[in-house]
Motif scaffolding. Sequence first.
Motif, PDB file in Angstrom:
ATOM      1  N   UNK A 135     -28.922  79.134 -57.256  1.00  0.00           N
ATOM      2  CA  UNK A 135     -27.527  79.257 -56.811  1.00  0.00           C
ATOM      3  C   UNK A 135     -27.081  80.687 -56.598  1.00  0.00           C
ATOM      4  N   UNK A 136     -27.602  81.593 -57.437  1.00  0.00           N
ATOM      5  CA  UNK A 136     -27.111  82.966 -57.376  1.00  0.00           C
ATOM      6  C   UNK A 136     -27.354  83.615 -56.009  1.00  0.00           C
ATOM      7  N   UNK A 137     -28.571  83.454 -55.433  1.00  0.00           N
ATOM      8  CA  UNK A 137     -28.787  84.081 -54.121  1.00  0.00           C
ATOM      9  C   UNK A 137     -27.799  83.582 -53.070  1.00  0.00           C
ATOM     10  N   UNK A 138     -27.413  82.312 -53.188  1.00  0.00           N
ATOM     11  CA  UNK A 138     -26.468  81.761 -52.222  1.00  0.00           C
ATOM     12  C   UNK A 138     -25.139  82.500 -52.324  1.00  0.00           C
ATOM     13  N   UNK A 139     -24.608  82.532 -53.544  1.00  0.00           N
ATOM     14  CA  UNK A 139     -23.321  83.200 -53.739  1.00  0.00           C
ATOM     15  C   UNK A 139     -23.414  84.687 -53.411  1.00  0.00           C
ATOM     16  N   UNK A 140     -24.497  85.314 -53.881  1.00  0.00           N
ATOM     17  CA  UNK A 140     -24.620  86.749 -53.640  1.00  0.00           C
ATOM     18  C   UNK A 140     -24.706  87.052 -52.155  1.00  0.00           C
ATOM     19  N   UNK A 141     -25.429  86.219 -51.408  1.00  0.00           N
ATOM     20  CA  UNK A 141     -25.558  86.525 -49.981  1.00  0.00           C
ATOM     21  C   UNK A 141     -24.204  86.411 -49.299  1.00  0.00           C
ATOM     22  N   UNK A 142     -23.390  85.480 -49.751  1.00  0.00           N
ATOM     23  CA  UNK A 142     -22.046  85.370 -49.171  1.00  0.00           C
ATOM     24  C   UNK A 142     -21.180  86.539 -49.629  1.00  0.00           C
ATOM     25  N   UNK A 143     -21.186  86.779 -50.949  1.00  0.00           N
ATOM     26  CA  UNK A 143     -20.261  87.782 -51.487  1.00  0.00           C
ATOM     27  C   UNK A 143     -20.653  89.198 -51.051  1.00  0.00           C
ATOM     28  N   UNK A 144     -21.954  89.502 -51.113  1.00  0.00           N
ATOM     29  CA  UNK A 144     -22.353  90.861 -50.733  1.00  0.00           C
ATOM     30  C   UNK A 144     -22.094  91.099 -49.250  1.00  0.00           C
ATOM     31  N   UNK A 145     -22.376  90.096 -48.423  1.00  0.00           N
ATOM     32  CA  UNK A 145     -22.063  90.258 -47.009  1.00  0.00           C
ATOM     33  C   UNK A 145     -20.570  90.501 -46.842  1.00  0.00           C
ATOM     34  N   UNK A 146     -19.789  89.708 -47.551  1.00  0.00           N
ATOM     35  CA  UNK A 146     -18.340  89.866 -47.438  1.00  0.00           C
ATOM     36  C   UNK A 146     -17.908  91.254 -47.891  1.00  0.00           C
ATOM     37  N   UNK A 191     -23.322  77.216 -54.535  1.00  0.00           N
ATOM     38  CA  UNK A 191     -23.475  78.518 -55.185  1.00  0.00           C
ATOM     39  C   UNK A 191     -23.112  78.480 -56.653  1.00  0.00           C
ATOM     40  N   UNK A 192     -23.009  79.659 -57.221  1.00  0.00           N
ATOM     41  CA  UNK A 192     -22.691  79.773 -58.638  1.00  0.00           C
ATOM     42  C   UNK A 192     -21.314  79.180 -58.959  1.00  0.00           C
ATOM     43  N   UNK A 193     -20.388  79.349 -58.016  1.00  0.00           N
ATOM     44  CA  UNK A 193     -19.035  78.862 -58.245  1.00  0.00           C
ATOM     45  C   UNK A 193     -19.008  77.354 -58.417  1.00  0.00           C
ATOM     46  N   UNK A 194     -19.684  76.652 -57.502  1.00  0.00           N
ATOM     47  CA  UNK A 194     -19.762  75.200 -57.606  1.00  0.00           C
ATOM     48  C   UNK A 194     -20.416  74.819 -58.928  1.00  0.00           C
ATOM     49  N   UNK A 195     -21.484  75.544 -59.245  1.00  0.00           N
ATOM     50  CA  UNK A 195     -22.198  75.282 -60.491  1.00  0.00           C
ATOM     51  C   UNK A 195     -21.269  75.474 -61.688  1.00  0.00           C
ATOM     52  N   UNK A 196     -20.541  76.590 -61.671  1.00  0.00           N
ATOM     53  CA  UNK A 196     -19.650  76.902 -62.794  1.00  0.00           C
ATOM     54  C   UNK A 196     -18.559  75.850 -62.929  1.00  0.00           C
ATOM     55  N   UNK A 242     -29.669  78.870 -62.034  1.00  0.00           N
ATOM     56  CA  UNK A 242     -28.997  80.069 -61.529  1.00  0.00           C
ATOM     57  C   UNK A 242     -29.807  80.727 -60.426  1.00  0.00           C
ATOM     58  N   UNK A 243     -31.137  80.664 -60.568  1.00  0.00           N
ATOM     59  CA  UNK A 243     -31.960  81.353 -59.570  1.00  0.00           C
ATOM     60  C   UNK A 243     -31.862  80.674 -58.209  1.00  0.00           C
TER      61      UNK A 243
END
Lengths: 312, 512, 595
Positions: free
Chosen positions: A94-105, A263-268, A91-92
């Motif tokens: 993948x999470x930054x990847x998803x968060x950087x996309x989602x928070x920017x969005x 990211x987390x989504x791919x992981x999930x 998670x550590x």
Amino acid sequence: MVAFICRRLLSGVALVFVVSALTAFLIFAGGMDIARNILGTNATEEQVAQRAAELGLDRPAWQQYADWLGAALTGDLGRSYFSSEPVLQALSTRLPVTLSVVLTAVLVTAVLSAALGVLAAVRRGWVDRFVQLANVVVGAIPNFWLALVLVSVFALNLRLFPATGYVPFLESPAGWLLSITLPVASLVIGGLGAAMIVRSSVIDVLRLDFVRTLRSRGLSQREVLTKHVMRNAAPPFLTVMSLAFIGMFGGAVVIEKVFAIPGVGTLANNAAQRGDVPLVLGVVSVTVAVVVVVNLVIDILNGWLNPKVRVQ
Amino acid sequence: MPMTNKRRLSVLAAAAVAVLALSACTGQDGSSGGGDDQGPRTLKLGVSSELLSYDPVDLNGGGEGNLLWMPVYDRLLTITPDNGLEPGLATEWAFDDSFSVLTLELRDGVTFSDGAPFTAETVKANIENLKASSSTEAGIVAPIEEVVPVDENTVEFHLASYDPTLLYQLGLAAGVMASPEALGTEEIKLNPVGSGPYTLDDQGSVRGSELIYVKNDEHWNSDAYPYETLVFKTYQDITARLNAAKSGEVDGAPITSAAAAEAEAAGLTITNTPAGWLGLGLFDRAGQIAPELADVRVRQAINYAFDKQAILENVEQGYGYATSQTFAEGQPGYDPELDNRYEYDPEKARELLAEAGYPDGFDLTIPDLPHMAAYTPIIADQLKDVGINVTIKPVAPTDTLAEMFGGQNAAFAMEFGGTSIGQITALSTQSVWNIFKSTDEELSQLVSVAYKATEEDEQDKTYREVNRWVVDNAWFAPWYMKDSIFVTSSEVTVEPWVTNVTPLISSFAPAK
Amino acid sequence: MTISTPEQVDAAVAEAPRSGLARRFFSNPLGLVPSIVLAAIAVLSVASPWIAPHDPSDTILDQVNSAPNEVFLLGGDGSGRDVLSRLLLASRLTLIGAITVAIVSVVVGLVSGLLAGYLGKWIDSSLSWVNNVLMTVPSVIILVALFSVIGPNTVVTMAIFGVLISPFLFRLVRTLVIAVKNELYVDAARVSGLSGSRILGRHVLYAVRAPIIIIATGMVGAGILIQAGLEFLGLGSPSEPTWGGMLEDAFLNIFRSPLGILWPGIAIGLTAGCLSLIANALRDALEEPAPKARTKSVRLKDEALRRASAPAGTAEAPPEDALLVVSNLRVGYPQADGSARVVVDGVNLHVNKGEILGLVGESGSGKTQTAFSILRLLPEEAEFAGDVTFEGVPLLALSESEMQKIRGKRIAYIPQEPMSNLDPTFTIGHQLTVPMMRTLGLTKKEATARAKQLLERVGIADPERTFRAYPHEISGGMAQRVLIAGAVSCEPELIVADEPTTALDVTVQAEILDLLRELQKERGMAIILVTHNFGVVADLCDRVAVMQAGHIVETNTASELFDRPQHPYTRMLLSSTLEDTEPRKQRVAALTEGR
């Protein structure tokens, strides 16, 4: 304020607990042939049974769940059944990847929808029509479909952005910006419906009595709008942004597939299709935890903006 | 109400334009300069799935995985692109006359990445570790009754039974040698401890998206590997993978036939080789759950029912060749006559069904396996044409393997690669692919003869007997031998690995 | 006559949400067209097995990934099946999913909302907590995670999604129930025969039916998108065609058949778009008919407004030195049909320096609109004509920035409802000092000192504390004192006070009136006191203007008016003030008929 934050945090912890427990229980009780999935096409029944015993999959669901919970409470989310990668480590990365996309969005969505919504409310005219149209249109377009179109136009035809992949910010800020532009754009366009909420909450606030009273004291429309109206229209806006964050976090699961973002989504998605229970549980718990933290931040912002909230 | 923050908005708009312009500039810079910064000594490949574990017992011989673990693990023998065997960690190998002892002379001076030396004891530890595991590969080394280190550099495998596939398998996952210290640990799943030509850069790699390997200059065959660094990027979807290849993010990637024309148009080089047969597996040959399949005429009718050439051309864009046999062209046992054994003939199929007592056809259920989703509707439709009423049963991705190997389905769409001997092994009642444990005395006889063949001519002849029997008895309904397709940029040359999905990592070289 | 009287319009607006809803919804093309399209999709979907040109599972090998052609009108998919037929058939599963989402979310949201609102206590708090939990759960991730348990089952998946989004409805229903319940306690005495819960159910279900449709429409749209997303991820039904699944197939074959992603995309977009439009149109139909946005409101352009009836009432000439003269003022609101609703219809009045003028009338008579016209604080869409002259300055002709210099400093305003006229998010002090700094150019320090003095002057016991307080921390009476302090803070010559005591309880009313009188004497200000209460008029006013239906029907000195009311309306108002019992509407109706 401290009590307020503590209360929210406590309720957040309970939330993480309840959601993950529910998911865990459903999965453990679900009766998947996890061992068979791990061992692949060539394994014999004996081998499958042996691996199941190794992983404790042959024990009752509640027992597996209790074990997981016990470990989770000590900060150990277990290891992937398949790669043995510690779930926290997975998670550590993948999470930054998803968060950087989602928070920017979310940030871009917030800025754009606030600007458009306020303009639409105050100026009406074409901005208003645009916002209303956008609300209908973006509400109807699946964001992953939009992503497909963006890729084929901007990445494959115009070659302005990379078609796939993700570049960590620390590796190359410019590369990072380029790699997240299209994913962020697909999420943002899907989130522009928020402008409509801003529009109606600004219109609502503009109708409130104190706006007229403040203007009767000789304040300019601009000052009333930028200080008083904006602040009063903020709570619904913040609520929408927190919902947008949750929505985009989910939307990222699909967007990540299109852009091959790790990211987390791919992981999930992979973990769910494979039946990698520890990873699935980890993703759910950590995602809910992230949502709790983001909501807390928004609550605090809300309390700061609106003194009434602090008291309640 | 007059608006007042017009100016503010225009500033915002200007800022947005600036950001876009900036990103557009860097975009051009990035795409033109991207290939050079790491130098031509880096090979970047796209793959469709991640390697979940480096534990030798979790490795297996099929699919793309080879590409990902072969760089870090030496095997006892080395496989060549045409499936020949060359020295690996064993420099010489020989069976005794009775084929009950295999003696291997081991390479001297090899050390693992953790510093442990490679010795006969290491071989013993690895084989025993694999045998004791629940790994799918354990069955392959099961015939090795005992591993006897003779001296530091000599080891004997005492065999309970002779298995002609053993040597080949020692060039694949079963022959992987890892440091004995690391065997059985959790750690080795994440970090391989081998003696291969590359080592995993654990810090630089991001699991699930990008694996980086750095060259091991100490390797005994270091010269055979021209690249200093290997980078593997995971793109699950073909669209993303091809996009990555087209935009130069990777130098090569396996693609599907649907993407081949697009890749070619984009100037990528296509390397294709028959990788395995694709068609309908008819497993319930004794009619346990689909009684109709017990009749060989029904199985033959099914073979006649498929318009193999048309499927090949339309679904695979002609990448492959139509056939009725499971043995690949150029492999021992391949019989060119068998390619046309069941030429598309729905009339004949109906006749055979009528002969078998099903003039009005019968009902058959096949599972909709997610990885074969494009083929299952075609099977159903083509069988319907000859009167077999196919029901398609939905399958959740998580249930795929259970549906395939759980004995719940009499037949399903399948793709099966590998060498001729691999095809023969799959017929054994020991094989998971023999789902209903079908047996036949004549076949067993033919197989045991084929197993004993050691000379090339003899192998070809005996394998051909097995092949012919399987085709005549319609144990499967192959449509065609499907090509694997690998695209490469102009920077890279590659040689295909026959009967496999991806090339060997040693087959890549910088273009001249 | 295209102009409706205010009474008629009020009645129409009040009736609108009930009888006219469907008519208004369908007369809006943005409601009608999507409804027709959606109905067509539903019909096609139900009829798809019969109208699909091909069997959706039939494969034609040379149609694999084909472009649109005469056999397959929209081309073939990756297995050589007809995209059009599959698109038609796939709509079924999509609609089933959509209906599942609607039913589950409405039932769960409604039932839990009713329970929480009606039963209250721990049931309410626990249900509210559960709903807050659901709100914060990222549904896609949960659905993906649960896929490993549920498998590809559209109905179950969408049912779970329905539960996950039911909180949107829960909140609405719960709030309504609580509101209705509180009302019930007040009126409990009148309720006989029917049990509280039945009334509650009837009330609430009646009140929520429209919002439920709007919210459910939105949720169904969201459900369709989520369903498509999951199918696109490969988590959909593998055997039946689905739009998302078709998108996935098209995505895999995008290079051979680039148009493939278009058709399912259009199908999803069209369905979800129609739902979104319908929700919008419903919301519009529920709201008051939207006034047309006008960019210019100062000049009278509307034909209907210009043709307004001639000024009525007494047109007595104002004295030369009058502070404020309003002549022939008309205010109208554009209606959806292009006509104007005229609410102030040729008003003439004047205020002398230091004089208190009472402007009396019932609600809806146009007195507040007249007051706002003087301050130029009418809603944006209002159109007005006539003249308002303040010390020789024609206010209606001023630009907004010129008007801004008049407001606060020369003409100030005291509102009716004290709490809603203070910004809840800023301290009292901030709201008092900033206008002084802007209009009088005081420094912050000076403004603070002055604000505290003013607070003390208007009778606030602890000015320091009140200065720092937020509006919700003070009482209504105090808030009105604060507002009066704000109005007089910049030494205006005229104060427009709009029912300054109506919202306060009786004892406080008297104190506030005393305060106003004192301040008026002290500073020599003129006041226009808008009120419906003749008691207040008698207490405070020098002269009185009586307004009815947009006209001034009578103007006189206070004593004259009370002694010898001329107009029957004035007499009616006076008598009802004394009796304060008879229902007003009947009287007005009788009066209007008799006129």
